[in-house]
Design a protein around this motif. Structure first.
Motif, PDB file in Angstrom:
ATOM      1  N   ASP A 100      64.774 -72.928 -52.847  1.00 28.83           N
ATOM      2  CA  ASP A 100      65.680 -71.558 -52.765  1.00 28.83           C
ATOM      3  C   ASP A 100      65.194 -70.688 -51.024  1.00 28.83           C
ATOM      4  N   ASP A 101      64.395 -70.927 -50.673  1.00 27.98           N
ATOM      5  CA  ASP A 101      64.478 -70.618 -49.378  1.00 27.98           C
ATOM      6  C   ASP A 101      64.794 -70.800 -47.705  1.00 27.98           C
ATOM      7  N   LEU A 102      65.088 -72.508 -48.045  1.00 27.65           N
ATOM      8  CA  LEU A 102      66.056 -73.285 -46.728  1.00 27.65           C
ATOM      9  C   LEU A 102      67.407 -72.936 -46.849  1.00 27.65           C
ATOM     10  N   SER A 103      68.192 -72.685 -48.460  1.00 27.15           N
ATOM     11  CA  SER A 103      69.434 -72.848 -48.709  1.00 27.15           C
ATOM     12  C   SER A 103      69.404 -71.008 -48.673  1.00 27.15           C
ATOM     13  N   THR A 104      68.372 -70.296 -48.201  1.00 29.49           N
ATOM     14  CA  THR A 104      68.997 -69.162 -47.723  1.00 29.49           C
ATOM     15  C   THR A 104      68.591 -68.748 -46.556  1.00 29.49           C
TER      16      THR A 104
END
Length: 233
Positions: A100-104
């Motif tokens: 999730d964090d890397l996608s953001t």
């Protein structure tokens, strides 16, 4: 009576601000014309008309069309790098949920650096003029893509050293991450279209999932201790 030195200082200040304003007008106008007409098709007269200055004013500032083109690419590259390093500051060093964090992070990278006006301008110029005039993009090569890859490689190194990722070649991983982020957007941007928010989000998520399949650190399962054997009575 006015102080002559003070009056001269004010006059110099007005002149410098005027010169700066003219430079910005020329660069903005030249960017529009070069993007629309290409390097060969753009004329100083057309740029002067777009900037509302005289032809001689452009020559006073930039001497020739090649110098002006290089200045335009440098100006846009600097703006792009400024946005880029703002986005790099949001990289998830200590992620709660890595995907999730890397996608953001990837979404911010595409939306604010690759698919914004400056990113589209540079991409179009490189695609149309890069092969014919490689010398005009020398500064962009050194200070554009090169900086992105180096900075991103260092960030992935932190995650790898922290045991979150397993990477042997950080530079290669950075290049692959950028390629994956762009993969779903290339056909859309190739024809000058702007990806929708949904397309940007899907592209970011797909890129990160593929990247993590290659570089996620293996999960270590800690086996439960075997029960002690009962003593034979």
């Amino acid at each position: 009576m006015k102080n002559p030195k003070e009056a001269a200082h004010k006059a110099t200040g007005h002149t410098q601000r005027g010169q700066c304003s003219k430079r910005l007008s020329i660069l903005d106008a030249a960017a529009e014309v070069f993007c629309r007409e290409g390097f060969a098709g753009a004329s100083i007269d057309e740029i002067a008309a777009e900037a509302c200055v005289s032809r001689q004013t452009i020559y006073n500032h930039y001497r020739e069309k090649e110098t002006l083109f290089t200045a335009v690419v440098e100006d846009v590259t600097n703006r792009t790098n400024s946005s880029l390093f703002s986005i790099l500051a949001t990289f998830p060093d200590k992620p709660d949920n890595l995907e999730d964090d890397l996608s953001t992070f990837a979404l911010g990278l595409t939306k604010n650096c690759l698919c914004n006006q400056d990113g589209k301008f540079l991409r179009k110029l490189v695609q149309s003029e890069g092969e014919r005039y490689p010398q005009l993009f020398e500064g962009w090569r050194k200070h554009g893509p090169g900086k992105i890859g180096t900075a991103l490689a260092a960030l992935f190194a932190r995650l790898s050293y922290g045991g979150v990722l397993q990477i042997d070649d950080f530079d290669l991983a950075a290049r692959q991450f950028l390629a994956l982020v762009n993969a779903d957007l290339q056909m859309i941007t190739l024809f000058g279209e702007t990806p929708s928010d949904e397309e940007l989000e899907n592209a970011a998520r797909n890129a990160v999932r593929t990247f993590l399949r290659a570089y996620s650190a293996p999960v270590v399962n800690i086996a439960a201790p075997a029960p002690l054997a009962k003593a034979v009575g």
